[in-house]
Design a protein around this motif. Structure first.
Motif, mmCIF file in Angstrom:
data_model
loop_
_atom_site.group_PDB
_atom_site.id
_atom_site.type_symbol
_atom_site.label_atom_id
_atom_site.label_comp_id
_atom_site.label_asym_id
_atom_site.label_seq_id
_atom_site.Cartn_x
_atom_site.Cartn_y
_atom_site.Cartn_z
ATOM 1 N N LEU A 1 1.197 -11.151 -1.413
ATOM 2 C CA LEU A 1 -0.059 -11.819 -1.748
ATOM 3 C C LEU A 1 -1.229 -11.271 -0.947
ATOM 4 C CD1 LEU A 1 1.003 -15.572 -2.083
ATOM 5 C CD2 LEU A 1 0.681 -13.885 -3.884
ATOM 6 N N ILE A 2 -1.090 -11.271 0.386
ATOM 7 C CA ILE A 2 -2.235 -10.930 1.237
ATOM 8 C C ILE A 2 -2.251 -9.474 1.662
ATOM 9 C CG2 ILE A 2 -2.301 -13.283 2.123
ATOM 10 C CD1 ILE A 2 -1.089 -12.292 4.712
ATOM 11 N N GLY A 3 -1.155 -8.746 1.420
ATOM 12 C CA GLY A 3 -1.105 -7.371 1.871
ATOM 13 C C GLY A 3 -1.255 -6.354 0.756
ATOM 14 N N THR A 4 -0.551 -6.551 -0.347
ATOM 15 C CA THR A 4 -0.509 -5.534 -1.397
ATOM 16 C C THR A 4 -1.396 -5.907 -2.584
ATOM 17 O OG1 THR A 4 1.754 -4.939 -0.765
ATOM 18 C CG2 THR A 4 1.018 -4.265 -2.956
ATOM 19 N N LEU A 5 -1.249 -7.116 -3.096
ATOM 20 C CA LEU A 5 -1.964 -7.476 -4.314
ATOM 21 C C LEU A 5 -3.465 -7.515 -4.106
ATOM 22 C CD1 LEU A 5 0.245 -10.235 -5.985
ATOM 23 C CD2 LEU A 5 -0.025 -7.842 -6.611
ATOM 24 N N ASN A 6 -3.933 -7.956 -2.917
ATOM 25 C CA ASN A 6 -5.388 -8.048 -2.749
ATOM 26 C C ASN A 6 -6.007 -6.660 -2.766
ATOM 27 O OD1 ASN A 6 -6.492 -7.299 0.187
ATOM 28 N ND2 ASN A 6 -4.447 -8.145 0.432
ATOM 29 N N ARG A 7 -5.320 -5.666 -2.157
ATOM 30 C CA ARG A 7 -5.826 -4.287 -2.187
ATOM 31 C C ARG A 7 -5.803 -3.740 -3.615
ATOM 32 N NH1 ARG A 7 -5.969 1.388 -0.329
ATOM 33 N NH2 ARG A 7 -6.058 2.384 -2.357
ATOM 34 N N VAL A 8 -4.696 -3.944 -4.321
ATOM 35 C CA VAL A 8 -4.566 -3.417 -5.675
ATOM 36 C C VAL A 8 -5.589 -4.061 -6.608
ATOM 37 C CG1 VAL A 8 -3.028 -3.339 -7.671
ATOM 38 C CG2 VAL A 8 -2.146 -2.783 -5.405
ATOM 39 N N MET A 9 -5.789 -5.363 -6.478
ATOM 40 C CA MET A 9 -6.714 -6.057 -7.364
ATOM 41 C C MET A 9 -8.157 -5.617 -7.117
ATOM 42 S SD MET A 9 -4.988 -9.859 -7.203
ATOM 43 C CE MET A 9 -6.207 -10.676 -8.213
ATOM 44 N N ILE A 10 -8.512 -5.399 -5.851
ATOM 45 C CA ILE A 10 -9.897 -5.045 -5.532
ATOM 46 C C ILE A 10 -10.183 -3.577 -5.834
ATOM 47 C CG2 ILE A 10 -11.553 -4.792 -3.642
ATOM 48 C CD1 ILE A 10 -10.345 -7.266 -2.363
ATOM 49 N N VAL A 11 -9.302 -2.676 -5.390
ATOM 50 C CA VAL A 11 -9.570 -1.240 -5.485
ATOM 51 C C VAL A 11 -9.091 -0.661 -6.811
ATOM 52 C CG1 VAL A 11 -9.196 1.000 -4.391
ATOM 53 C CG2 VAL A 11 -9.451 -1.048 -2.978
ATOM 54 N N GLU A 12 -7.809 -0.848 -7.146
ATOM 55 C CA GLU A 12 -7.252 -0.230 -8.342
ATOM 56 C C GLU A 12 -7.633 -0.960 -9.637
ATOM 57 O OE1 GLU A 12 -5.665 2.145 -5.434
ATOM 58 O OE2 GLU A 12 -5.590 -0.052 -5.472
ATOM 59 N N ASP B 1 -7.706 -11.242 6.513
ATOM 60 C CA ASP B 1 -6.441 -10.890 5.869
ATOM 61 C C ASP B 1 -6.630 -10.190 4.524
ATOM 62 O OD1 ASP B 1 -4.797 -11.626 7.885
ATOM 63 O OD2 ASP B 1 -4.010 -13.429 6.940
ATOM 64 N N VAL B 2 -7.562 -10.694 3.712
ATOM 65 C CA VAL B 2 -7.756 -10.084 2.392
ATOM 66 C C VAL B 2 -8.706 -8.897 2.444
ATOM 67 C CG1 VAL B 2 -7.302 -12.236 1.172
ATOM 68 C CG2 VAL B 2 -9.637 -11.667 1.837
ATOM 69 N N LEU B 3 -9.219 -8.560 3.619
ATOM 70 C CA LEU B 3 -10.212 -7.498 3.737
ATOM 71 C C LEU B 3 -9.717 -6.268 4.473
ATOM 72 C CD1 LEU B 3 -13.379 -9.632 4.612
ATOM 73 C CD2 LEU B 3 -12.659 -8.807 2.375
ATOM 74 N N LEU B 4 -8.639 -6.392 5.256
ATOM 75 C CA LEU B 4 -8.201 -5.255 6.062
ATOM 76 C C LEU B 4 -7.806 -4.062 5.196
ATOM 77 C CD1 LEU B 4 -6.120 -6.833 8.985
ATOM 78 C CD2 LEU B 4 -8.352 -5.728 9.108
ATOM 79 N N GLU B 5 -6.983 -4.309 4.194
ATOM 80 C CA GLU B 5 -6.539 -3.199 3.351
ATOM 81 C C GLU B 5 -7.659 -2.648 2.477
ATOM 82 O OE1 GLU B 5 -2.816 -3.250 1.514
ATOM 83 O OE2 GLU B 5 -1.816 -4.438 3.052
ATOM 84 N N PRO B 6 -8.500 -3.481 1.829
ATOM 85 C CA PRO B 6 -9.665 -2.921 1.127
ATOM 86 C C PRO B 6 -10.612 -2.179 2.065
ATOM 87 C CG PRO B 6 -9.243 -5.154 0.394
ATOM 88 C CD PRO B 6 -8.342 -4.921 1.560
ATOM 89 N N TYR B 7 -10.758 -2.668 3.294
ATOM 90 C CA TYR B 7 -11.592 -1.990 4.294
ATOM 91 C C TYR B 7 -11.037 -0.596 4.583
ATOM 92 C CZ TYR B 7 -13.979 -1.411 8.858
ATOM 93 O OH TYR B 7 -14.730 -0.962 9.916
ATOM 94 N N GLY B 8 -9.721 -0.509 4.759
ATOM 95 C CA GLY B 8 -9.110 0.789 4.995
ATOM 96 C C GLY B 8 -9.221 1.705 3.797
ATOM 97 N N GLY B 9 -9.088 1.154 2.575
ATOM 98 C CA GLY B 9 -9.152 1.984 1.382
ATOM 99 C C GLY B 9 -10.570 2.400 1.015
#
Length: 479
Positions: free
Chosen positions: A52-63, A281-289
């Motif tokens: 939920l907070i690690g993979t899907l939030n990045r995929v939903m925002i970026v991909e 939590d929902v911003l770390l991976e989008p921030y990195g991407g």
């Protein structure tokens, strides 16, 4: 084969006390192998949290191109049930069952609800993204179906985790209950670490079809792990078929709990600290991407880094607190470590340093582990013996509610600040997509300072040595 299995179990159990924090909670009546099997429900919860907070939030925002504010609200929806954790724990304490169980029915219900949410989630996400034939469908269908899927997963997580932890404390002797609960949370972190590495490997070559396979695999794995965890754990008691007329109501039990020593201040500190450590939590991976241009696989490893930091923090806190240290002092140290952690994450953008970013993420997990362990231990130590389950539920409810509010605010604040920044409202120097992220991280630093201030009265003051009396009756000096 049976002899080989017994040797493997004995080897794992013998390694536990050396490498697993709280593994010394095992007793002859409750061996470590049984505790570890019970803890599999925490592994399934950790797997769902990473998803939920690690993979899907990045995929939903970026991909998939879903707005960050909508993603943050979606991810925070599972926490709608968080305030009911105390009530769920209380109801499982007093559950009347014809089969003689009180915990198993609730854990099984939570497992089914979590499985159902995961089963429909991938198709809801595809409709939400507007891909393929779903592009002609109204937008609200994808939003509503995705929200319902996230809501089901969240409800299942909270029911399973709350009642599962209560079952763990039921099985353990009273003096070992805090250690058993700590072991459960260590296994939660281990589940997050393993799941993050698995997801990163599977999603190395990202595609919508691969994402569907990952989510459906999580649904099946959740069902298998929880069935194994529950097998022959709770003893059936025929007396539970009858209602106890002397049992206090939830309102009466809650009022008694609130009259405890600094109960409201403790819960306030837990809420503030949790918000400070989870708003990103929902911003770390989008921030990195988006800012540091990291791949899906690389940003998924960030969740593992965060969990490893938390695991090390839990381990260190376990060793120090077992020697009689003040748990609130330990929690305050975790909040203090969060200050340089978020500064490192902020500086990673202008320095374009992925290493500094990873170090900051690790330090966030480490500080969060110290804070979580300290507040959890304090809650268990200060709760009356007959209210351990209610106290644990209250701690979890405040923590989960704070996390949900923080994650929702994090995404909304990031979008608002970025909108004004990119529109030149803040001047040309801040026309940068990292402005919204940095604003959220700066707010978390403010929340950490507020947490330290709220927790200061709870820290036990060090007892100073009594001054020596001189022969003339004056006050002498003591070294």
């Amino acid at each position: 084969m049976k002899r080989l299995s017994e040797k493997l179990v004995q080897s794992w159990a013998s390694l536990g006390p050396k490498f697993l924090p709280f593994a010394d909670a095992a007793t002859p009546d409750l061996p470590l192998s049984r505790l570890l099997r019970l803890s599999l429900f925490q592994v399934s919860v950790g797997m769902a949290l990473v998803l939920l907070i690690g993979t899907l939030n990045r995929v939903m925002i970026v991909e998939l191109g879903v707005p960050a504010s909508l993603v943050a609200i979606m991810v925070s929806l599972p926490l709608v049930f968080a305030p009911f954790r105390a009530l769920i724990g209380f109801r499982s304490d007093t559950h009347r069952s014809e089969l003689g169980w009180r915990r198993v029915p609730y854990i099984w219900l939570g497992t089914l609800v979590q499985f159902g949410g995961l089963a429909v989630m991938p198709f809801a996400l595809l409709v939400l993204s507007g891909g393929g034939n779903s592009a002609s469908a109204p937008a609200w269908i994808g939003q509503a179906s995705a929200a319902l899927a996230f809501l089901f997963v969240g409800a299942g997580i909270h029911i399973t985790q709350t009642v599962g932890l209560a079952l763990a404390t039921d099985l353990a002797p009273q003096e070992s209950q805090p250690k058993v609960v700590g072991l459960m949370y260590v296994m939660l972190l281990l589940g997050m670490i393993v799941s993050a590495f698995v997801f990163a490997a599977v999603l190395e070559d990202f595609s919508p079809g691969r994402l569907i396979q990952v989510i459906q695999g999580c649904a099946i794995t959740t069902m298998i792990l929880n069935v194994i965890a529950l097998w022959k754990q709770e003893t059936r008691d025929r007396n539970r078929r009858f209602k106890n007329p002397d049992q206090p109501t939830f309102k009466q039990s809650w009022e008694l709990f609130c009259k405890g020593d600094h109960a409201i201040r403790r819960l306030t500190a837990v809420g503030l600290g949790t918000m400070a450590f989870t708003m990103e939590d929902v911003l770390l991976e989008p921030y990195g991407g988006e800012i540091l241009k990291l791949s899906v696989s690389s940003t998924t490893f960030l969740t593992a880094t965060l969990a490893i930091g938390g695991l090390i923090g839990f381990g260190l806190a376990s060793r120090v607190l077992s020697r009689g240290a003040d748990p609130f002092r330990m929690a305050s140290m975790g909040a203090l470590l969060g200050l340089p952690a978020f500064m490192a994450v902020i500086l990673a953008a202008p320095l374009a340093s992925a290493s500094l970013f990873s170090f900051g993420v690790f330090l966030i997990g480490f500080g969060g582990g110290l804070f979580g362990h300290g507040t959890l231990t304090a809650t268990m130590n200060l709760a009356p013996p007959e209210q351990r389950g209610l106290a644990l539920g209250a701690w979890g409810a405040v923590q989960a509610t704070g996390a949900g509010i923080a994650m929702a605010l994090g995404g909304v604040i990031r979008d608002l600040i970025n909108y004004f920044a990119m529109s030149s409202y803040f001047g040309p120097a801040l026309i940068d997509p990292s402005t919204g992220y940095i604003a959220v991280y700066a707010l978390e630093i403010v929340l950490l300072i507020a947490t330290i201030i709220a927790m200061a009265p709870l820290i036990k003051q060090r007892v100073l040595p009594q001054p020596l009396q001189t022969s003339s009756g004056g006050i002498g000096r003591s070294s």
